[in-house]
Structures are given as structure tokens and as C-alpha cells.
Design a protein around this motif. Structure first.
Motif, PDB file in Angstrom:
ATOM      1  N   SER A 494       0.823  -1.207   0.000  1.00 26.90           N
ATOM      2  CA  SER A 494       0.000   0.000   0.000  1.00 26.90           C
ATOM      3  C   SER A 494       0.859   1.261   0.000  1.00 26.90           C
ATOM      4  N   ALA A 495       1.893   1.289   0.848  1.00 27.00           N
ATOM      5  CA  ALA A 495       2.763   2.466   0.925  1.00 27.00           C
ATOM      6  C   ALA A 495       3.433   2.750  -0.414  1.00 27.00           C
ATOM      7  N   LYS A 532       8.993   8.900  -0.546  1.00 26.20           N
ATOM      8  CA  LYS A 532       7.613   9.168  -0.138  1.00 26.20           C
ATOM      9  C   LYS A 532       6.989   7.933   0.509  1.00 26.20           C
ATOM     10  N   ALA A 533       7.356   6.766   0.020  1.00 22.29           N
ATOM     11  CA  ALA A 533       6.733   5.529   0.517  1.00 22.29           C
ATOM     12  C   ALA A 533       7.053   5.275   1.979  1.00 22.29           C
ATOM     13  N   VAL A 534       8.186   5.769   2.454  1.00 20.38           N
ATOM     14  CA  VAL A 534       8.556   5.510   3.840  1.00 20.38           C
ATOM     15  C   VAL A 534       7.615   6.209   4.818  1.00 20.38           C
ATOM     16  N   ASP A 535       6.949   7.278   4.358  1.00 23.73           N
ATOM     17  CA  ASP A 535       6.023   8.006   5.227  1.00 23.73           C
ATOM     18  C   ASP A 535       4.775   8.359   4.423  1.00 23.73           C
ATOM     19  N   GLY A 537       1.651   8.433   5.195  1.00 25.22           N
ATOM     20  CA  GLY A 537       0.549   9.071   5.895  1.00 25.22           C
ATOM     21  C   GLY A 537      -0.576   8.116   6.235  1.00 25.22           C
ATOM     22  N   LEU A 538      -0.887   7.240   5.295  1.00 22.76           N
ATOM     23  CA  LEU A 538      -1.979   6.274   5.485  1.00 22.76           C
ATOM     24  C   LEU A 538      -1.646   5.016   4.710  1.00 22.76           C
TER      25      LEU A 538
END
Length: 583
Positions: A494-495, A532-535, A537-538
Motif C-alpha cells: 500500500s505504501a 515518499k513511501a517511507v512516510d 501518511g496512510l
């Protein structure tokens, strides 16, 4: 059936409760009547599907994400492929820690070759588990593995180009290698045995650059094995395949697998083709010969030959044609290898490889045996028109070498399989794209790289296919697992899928081989952006229970669903959901 061959081939206990065996049709029919029988699949033989890519993807050595993940330290990645060349410098264990106590596997390369980097190696070919060292005799897995997890190796290049320090996407990860393929292909029952063993051994990420034609999930052993893997918290990534851009040719379509397409990066190794009418064509060429003639050379295009294969430069098609000192024009096609064409015209001064309409603007850098500039379809049309109108067509090459920062980076390659999933049209596949074009990585010196390095053993090679992009994504998953050890495989997937780029380096929509905006059936959710994938958000999580009503919604029987999930229950009691409602 051979009377000397053992009847029992493999037994499985992690992904499925079952076995593979050599049975006659009558024996299989008798087994169907036994209590507890769910399903039987015929064994299939499946085909096999860096210095700059980490920087291109934003993974800088001092970046907080990379440092925070300790370069993937502690994570164990398993590769199911042709195995590796174990004493390559890319697999040294300098500055590597020991694997965790969770690792239960063993290494059949030999005590002197196994280390804290290469912690496992086993053979699963033709049911012969552990009966021979799992050494790479093809080159594919050595290249794929080092793309993502090789150690820091300084001063590497290929024919003088792409010079730099090679390192994988997650250089501190541990490697467990499972040889399931040879020159005849990859047998599904062997793949399933290796997947079963990898779970027992304690791996975290599993990568397969293998796939076949689209079939229902209950008949697809990779899909079944991957489902068992994600139940054991093992992340699985697979190549979408190299049959693009034709429709319904996807591999590895199950929604619990991360399915990866191949795209370009912002590096080009260029050589202009200058025609004597003043037209300049853009090409890519790896072997930039230092003493290449500066004078115009005659062009030879055998399209009008009586041999229909001459324009393709197939083996033997140019016999009797004098090409010495000339530049031979060859058409790219999907049946004969690009490098093989160069071998056919090896006595020429150079080759121009031009795309047919299907590949349009997608050009690749290959280690040819002679200088060979690869040009797109539009430039090829201009070239053949010039040859047809000139009684004495000539050309020269202008070498530019490596160029970084090309604006059209992240374009989806023409060879990357795309379009609707045949097994589940309501689920978008591929999931994501990543660098898979002209990737420099390790190569066994014992395997011919087919390059112009005559008399030398190539320890690195350039390869283009979805195996390379899948390797990049697997190592990004390893970095995410290192930073977020509590994330499930679904959360990691998902991330990655909710944070990609949809614009290229010039802030324009990512394109396909036609220079048109790429559809989601080719690109997936976008081009991976690991920082971006490391954080994200959801993250959207899924459990194995969520797949039961989805599989029932595909029209599968309860027994067929049970064969995949190993869960009790029936579609009538669990219910059915439309496939597009999954997650």
C-alpha cells in the motif's frame, strides 16, 4: 513415464498442504476420489522474465530514509531464479553483520563462499533438492540480485561507459538464493518447493522474475505459494513479464503480489547517426569504439534481398553479402535477439538497429560485439527513406557517451507487459513501475556477455527487462521493512502504491513507447518514489481473510478457494464481493 525417475518430487507444508508427484492419468483420477482431495494442477515450465538507479530514485547515501533503514540491514531477501556467481565482489560481506537468529537456512555454495552477505544457497531443480551447488550458469540471477542488494563496488563500468560505484538498492540486506531455473526454464513444482523452504528458512522478502500466461489463481502455483508467503508475513514481488505492449499478456496478477512494470531512468549512452544528407538520428550505443572511422561509411539494408529474414539480420540471412567496412541496418523484432543480430553482422564496421512500429521510441543499450546504434521507429523510417532515395547512402557515428538528466525518464518500456488482467480484470495490474531499462549490474565472468570485450571476462553487464525493475522494488520493500518492521506485506504494498510519481523529470505526464501519456494498465499506480513511501501518511491493510470473498466473487468454487487459502468455509457462508471492491 520413466520407470527410474522417483515418483514423489516435492512435499509442501507452509504454503499448501500437499505434494508434487509423477502420476499417470489413471492414478490422478483415483486420487480425486480420496477424502481430503482439493485440487491438482499440471506442472508447467515457466520462462524467466547498478551505478545510477539509487540516485535517480532519490536514495542518496546520506538521506534520512536510507540511513534510517541501515541500508536494509538485518532484512533477508530471497531470490528464486538461476542462482548467483557467489564469489563476485558484489556479494562480499564487508561491514556486514550476522543474520538474526530468525535465519534457519543453510548454504550449499561451500563454506569458503558463504558469508554474512550471501547467507543461503540451495538448488531446487527437477526435484533434486540440495544435490548440486546452486551456481549461476545463465547470468540472469547474478544480474537481478546485484541490481538491488550488491555491496559497494568502486570503479565499475561496461565497455568504458556508466562508470561509477555500483551498489544495490539495499546493500546491507542478507541474501538467500534458491536455484529453481536452468536453461530449460523453471518448473512450477520446484518453484513452490523453494517458496516453501524460504518461509521455513526465515526470509522477509521474496522475489521472482518468473511468470507464465494468465490462468486462474487456483491453477497458478506462484499465486498459491505467494498467498502462503504473505500469511507468514513474507513480502512477495514479481515481474509483470516482457510480452508488451500486447494485451492480456500479464504474468503474476494475484492482488497479494506486488507486480512490477519496467521503465526508463534519466541516463542515456548516446551515439548520433549522421547521414550525408544532413539528417541526424538519435541513437543509443554502449560500445563507443575509440578508433572508429571518421569518414562516411556505406550503408547496407538488405530489406530488398530475396531472403525474407535479411532485413532482420537473422542467423545466416546475410550469407554471401559483403558487409566488411560497412554499416548494416537491421530491424528489431520480437523473435530474434538484438545481440544475436550483431553477431550476424560482426564482420561489418557497425550496425544500426531500428525499431519496428510496435516499439516506437523505446531504445535500449546492449553489449553488442560491434558498435551498434539503436534508433527509434520514426528515425528508422527517415533512414530507410534516405537509403531508398540515394544511390550511394553513407553515414558516420558521433559518440556522445553517457548523458544524465534526460527529461523523459520513467517512460514505460515497450517490452513491459500491460493491459487488462486476464485472471481478474477488476484489479489493476501492474501495481507499480520501476527502473528496468539498460541496467548495469554484476555478471558471472564464466558466462558470455556477448559484448565487444573480446578476450576479457565481463564482471558487469547491461540488461533490460522487468526482472530488473522487480529487483529494484524488492529492495525498496526491504528498506521499508527495515524502517517499519511492524508493517504487513499488504501495508508495504500500500505504501509503495499510494506514493508514486505520475510526472517525469520534466514535470510532464509519464509516457509510453509512443511518447503518449502512459495508461495505468502499463504504468500501474505510477513510478515508485521510495522517499515518499517511507512516510505515506496512510496505509491500507489487508488480511488473508479479506481475500476469501474476493476469490468467491471471481466465480471460483469453495474447493478452488480453499486450494489457494487453506481456509475452511464456503462461498455461500462467507459471501462474495465484486473484485473491484477488494480493499
Amino acid at each position: 513415464m520413466s520407470s527410474s525417475a522417483p515418483r514423489m518430487v516435492n512435499s509442501y507444508g507452509n504454503m499448501i498442504s500437499g505434494f508434487s508427484a509423477r502420476l499417470t492419468r489413471e492414478e490422478l483420477e483415483a486420487m480425486v476420489t480420496k477424502e481430503g482431495f482439493l485440487h491438482a494442477n499440471p506442472d508447467r515450465i515457466l520462462p524467466l522474465q547498478t551505478t545510477h538507479t539509487p540516485e535517480f530514485l532519490g536514495l542518496h547515501l546520506q538521506d534520512g530514509f536510507v540511513k534510517g533503514s541501515n541500508f536494509g540491514g538485518g532484512v533477508i531477501i530471497s531470490m528464486l531464479d538461476t542462482s548467483v556467481f557467489p564469489n563476485h565482489p558484489s556479494f562480499s560481506d564487508d561491514a556486514m553483520s550476522s543474520p538474526s537468529a530468525m535465519w534457519k537456512g543453510h548454504c550449499d555454495f561451500g563454506a569458503s563462499l558463504c558469508n554474512n552477505k550471501l547467507i543461503g544457497g540451495r538448488t531446487f531443480v527437477n526435484g533434486n533438492v540440495g544435490k548440486s551447488p546452486p551456481v549461476d550458469e545463465e547470468g540472469h540471477d547474478t544480474h537481478t540480485t546485484s541490481t538491488a542488494a550488491e555491496q559497494f563496488v568502486k570503479g565499475e563500468e561496461m565497455l568504458g561507459e556508466a562508470l561509477g560505484t555500483t551498489l544495490g538498492m539495499a546493500p546491507r540486506t542478507h541474501l538467500a538464493i534458491y536455484k529453481v531455473c536452468n536453461d530449460e526454464g523453471c518448473v512450477e513444482s520446484d518453484i513452490l518447493a523453494a517458496m516453501d523452504a524460504a518461509v521455513d528458512d526465515g526470509v522477509d522478502v521474496l522475489l521472482l522474475s518468473i511468470g507464465g500466461v494468465s490462468i486462474p489463481f487456483y491453477a497458478d502455483d506462484i499465486a498459491i505459494g505467494a498467498f502462503g508467503d504473505i500469511e507468514k508475513e513474507v513480502f512477495v514481488s514479481c515481474a509483470t513479464g516482457n510480452a508488451g505492449p500486447f494485451s492480456k499478456m500479464l504474468s503474476n496478477e494475484a492482488p497479494w503480489i506486488l507486480t512490477v512494470a519496467a521503465s526508463t531512468m534519466d541516463r542515456s549512452i548516446r551515439a548520433f547517426v549522421k547521414l550525408d544528407n544532413g539528417v541526424v538520428l538519435n541513437g543509443e550505443l554502449l560500445y563507443q569504439q575509440k578508433d572508429f572511422p571518421s569518414i562516411p561509411l556505406p550503408l547496407v539494408y538488405a530489406e530488398s534481398s530475396s531472403n525474407p529474414d535479411a532485413a532482420l539480420c537473422d542467423d545466416g540471412s546475410l550469407d554471401g553479402l559483403n558487409v566488411k567496412g560497412k554499416v548494416v541496418v537491421c530491424e528489431r523484432d520480437d523473435f530474434s535477439g538484438r545481440i544475436d543480430k550483431g553477431k550476424t553482422v560482426k564482420d561489418a564496421a557497425a550496425m544500426i538497429l531500428m525499431n519496428q512500429a510496435v516499439d516506437r521510441f523505446c531504445t535500449l543499450v546492449d553489449p553488442h560485439v560491434l558498435p551498434a546504434s539503436h534508433i527509434g521507429y520514426t528515425d528508422g523510417t527517415a533512414l530507410t527513406a534516405y537509403i531508398g532515395s540515394s544511390g550511394n547512402a553513407t553515414t558516420t557515428f558521433a559518440f556522445q557517451g553517457m548523458v544524465l538528466g534526460t527529461g523523459s525518464a520513467s517512460a514505460v518500456s515497450s517490452f513491459s507487459s500491460c493491459e487488462l488482467s486476464g485472471a481478474s480484470p477488476g484489479i489493476l495490474k501492474p501495481d507499480i513501475s520501476g527502473p528496468g531499462v539498460s541496467i548495469l549490474a554484476a555478471w558471472p565472468p564464466t558466462v558470455d556477455s556477448s559484448s565487444a570485450m573480446t578476450g576479457h571476462s565481463a564482471t558487469f553487464n547491461m540488461v533490460s527487462d522487468t526482472s530488473m525493475s522487480t529487483s529494484h522494488l524488492s529492495r525498496i520493500a526491504a528498506l521499508l521493512r527495515a524502517v517499519h518492521p511492524d508493517w504487513s506485506p499488504a501495508a508495504i504494498k500500500s505504501a509503495i502504491m499510494t506514493t508514486p510519481d505520475t510526472l517525469d523529470c520534466s514535470s510532464n505526464p509519464i509516457t509510453d513507447e509512443n511518447h503518449l501519456p502512459a495508461t495505468y494498465f502499463a504504468l500501474g499506480s505510477g513510478h515508485v518514489n521510495p522517499t515518499k513511501a517511507v512516510d505515506p501518511g496512510l496505509v491500507y491493510n489487508l488480511t488473508s481473510d479479506d481475500y476469501f470473498p474476493y476469490l468467491c466473487g471471481l466465480g471460483y468454487t469453495s474447493k478452488q478457494v480453499q486450494a489457494i487459502t487453506r481456509m475452511s468455509g464456503s462461498c455461500d457462508t462467507v459471501g462474495r464481493i465484486p473484485q473491484w471492491d477488494l480493499n
